[in-house]
Enzyme design. Structure first.
Site, short mmCIF file in Angstrom:
data_model
loop_
_atom_site.label_atom_id
_atom_site.label_comp_id
_atom_site.label_asym_id
_atom_site.label_seq_id
_atom_site.Cartn_x
_atom_site.Cartn_y
_atom_site.Cartn_z
N VAL A 161 13.36 -41.94 21.65
CA VAL A 161 13.97 -40.65 21.99
C VAL A 161 13.06 -40.11 23.09
O VAL A 161 11.98 -39.61 22.82
CB VAL A 161 14.04 -39.71 20.77
CG1 VAL A 161 14.57 -38.35 21.17
CG2 VAL A 161 14.90 -40.34 19.67
N PRO A 162 13.46 -40.28 24.35
CA PRO A 162 12.54 -40.17 25.49
C PRO A 162 12.12 -38.75 25.87
O PRO A 162 12.49 -38.24 26.93
CB PRO A 162 13.31 -40.85 26.61
CG PRO A 162 14.75 -40.60 26.27
CD PRO A 162 14.81 -40.65 24.78
N CYS A 163 11.28 -38.16 25.05
CA CYS A 163 10.76 -36.82 25.36
C CYS A 163 9.89 -36.85 26.61
O CYS A 163 9.70 -35.81 27.25
CB CYS A 163 10.00 -36.24 24.16
SG CYS A 163 8.74 -37.32 23.48
N HIS A 164 9.39 -38.02 26.98
CA HIS A 164 8.56 -38.12 28.19
C HIS A 164 9.37 -37.87 29.46
O HIS A 164 8.80 -37.61 30.51
CB HIS A 164 7.88 -39.50 28.26
CG HIS A 164 8.83 -40.66 28.31
ND1 HIS A 164 9.42 -41.18 27.17
CD2 HIS A 164 9.32 -41.38 29.35
CE1 HIS A 164 10.21 -42.19 27.51
NE2 HIS A 164 10.17 -42.33 28.82
N ARG A 165 10.70 -37.89 29.37
CA ARG A 165 11.55 -37.67 30.54
C ARG A 165 11.81 -36.19 30.82
O ARG A 165 12.55 -35.87 31.73
CB ARG A 165 12.87 -38.41 30.36
CG ARG A 165 12.71 -39.92 30.33
CD ARG A 165 14.03 -40.63 30.17
NE ARG A 165 13.80 -42.06 29.93
CZ ARG A 165 14.65 -42.85 29.31
NH1 ARG A 165 15.82 -42.39 28.90
NH2 ARG A 165 14.35 -44.13 29.12
#
Length: 155
Positions: free
Chosen positions: A119-123
């Site tokens: 779940v790409p919270c880094h984006r």
């Protein structure tokens, strides 16, 4: 623990569904709540993470079951819609979940994302394009974004 270029990752599954993927040192993990330690069913997770870090995978295909409030679940669902190699601002995500002006609330939910990377919270970045607010540390956030942007240019 799963080894990765950004350090060990803690993977927690429940009935075959991914409920937690934390960067080490894992935060907010109660060892008592994790259950019995086993790596028997982590094959898909390990394989897909390996492919991701090798630049061969742009989307994950894993059963997910994050635990959170309705708002957090909506934010995390929106994160999965951010295309590989792209970023969105906290304000953009807030509007997408029906909370214009809720960038800070999105930031808080983003910080509680229990399934990092997948779940790409880094984006999610600041409105001015700055790298802010990443529980795994800004160097890891930069690494993940660089990984995705490099791999995107190869195809």
């Amino acid at each position: 623990m799963v080894r990765s270029p950004i350090g060990p990752l803690t993977v927690v599954q429940d009935d075959g569904e991914l409920v937690r993927l934390a960067m080490s040192p894992p935060t907010q993990l109660d060892p008592e709540a994790l259950g019995e330690r086993s790596s028997a069913d982590l094959g898909d997770v390990v394989r897909q993470l390996g492919e991701y870090f090798a630049g061969e995978r742009t989307a994950f295909d894993l059963p997910l079951h994050p635990h959170g409030s309705d708002f957090e679940l909506a934010v995390w669902e929106q994160l999965t819609r951010i295309p590989y190699g792209e970023t969105r601002s906290y304000g953009y995500v807030a509007k997408a979940v029906g909370e214009p002006g809720g960038a800070q609330a999105v930031g808080a939910a983003n910080g509680r994302n229990p399934i990092a990377i997948v779940v790409p919270c880094h984006r999610v970045i600041g409105a001015d394009g700055s790298l802010i607010g990443f529980g795994g540390g800004l160097p890891r956030k930069r690494f993940l974004l660089d990984l995705e942007q490099r791999a995107d240019r190869l195809f």
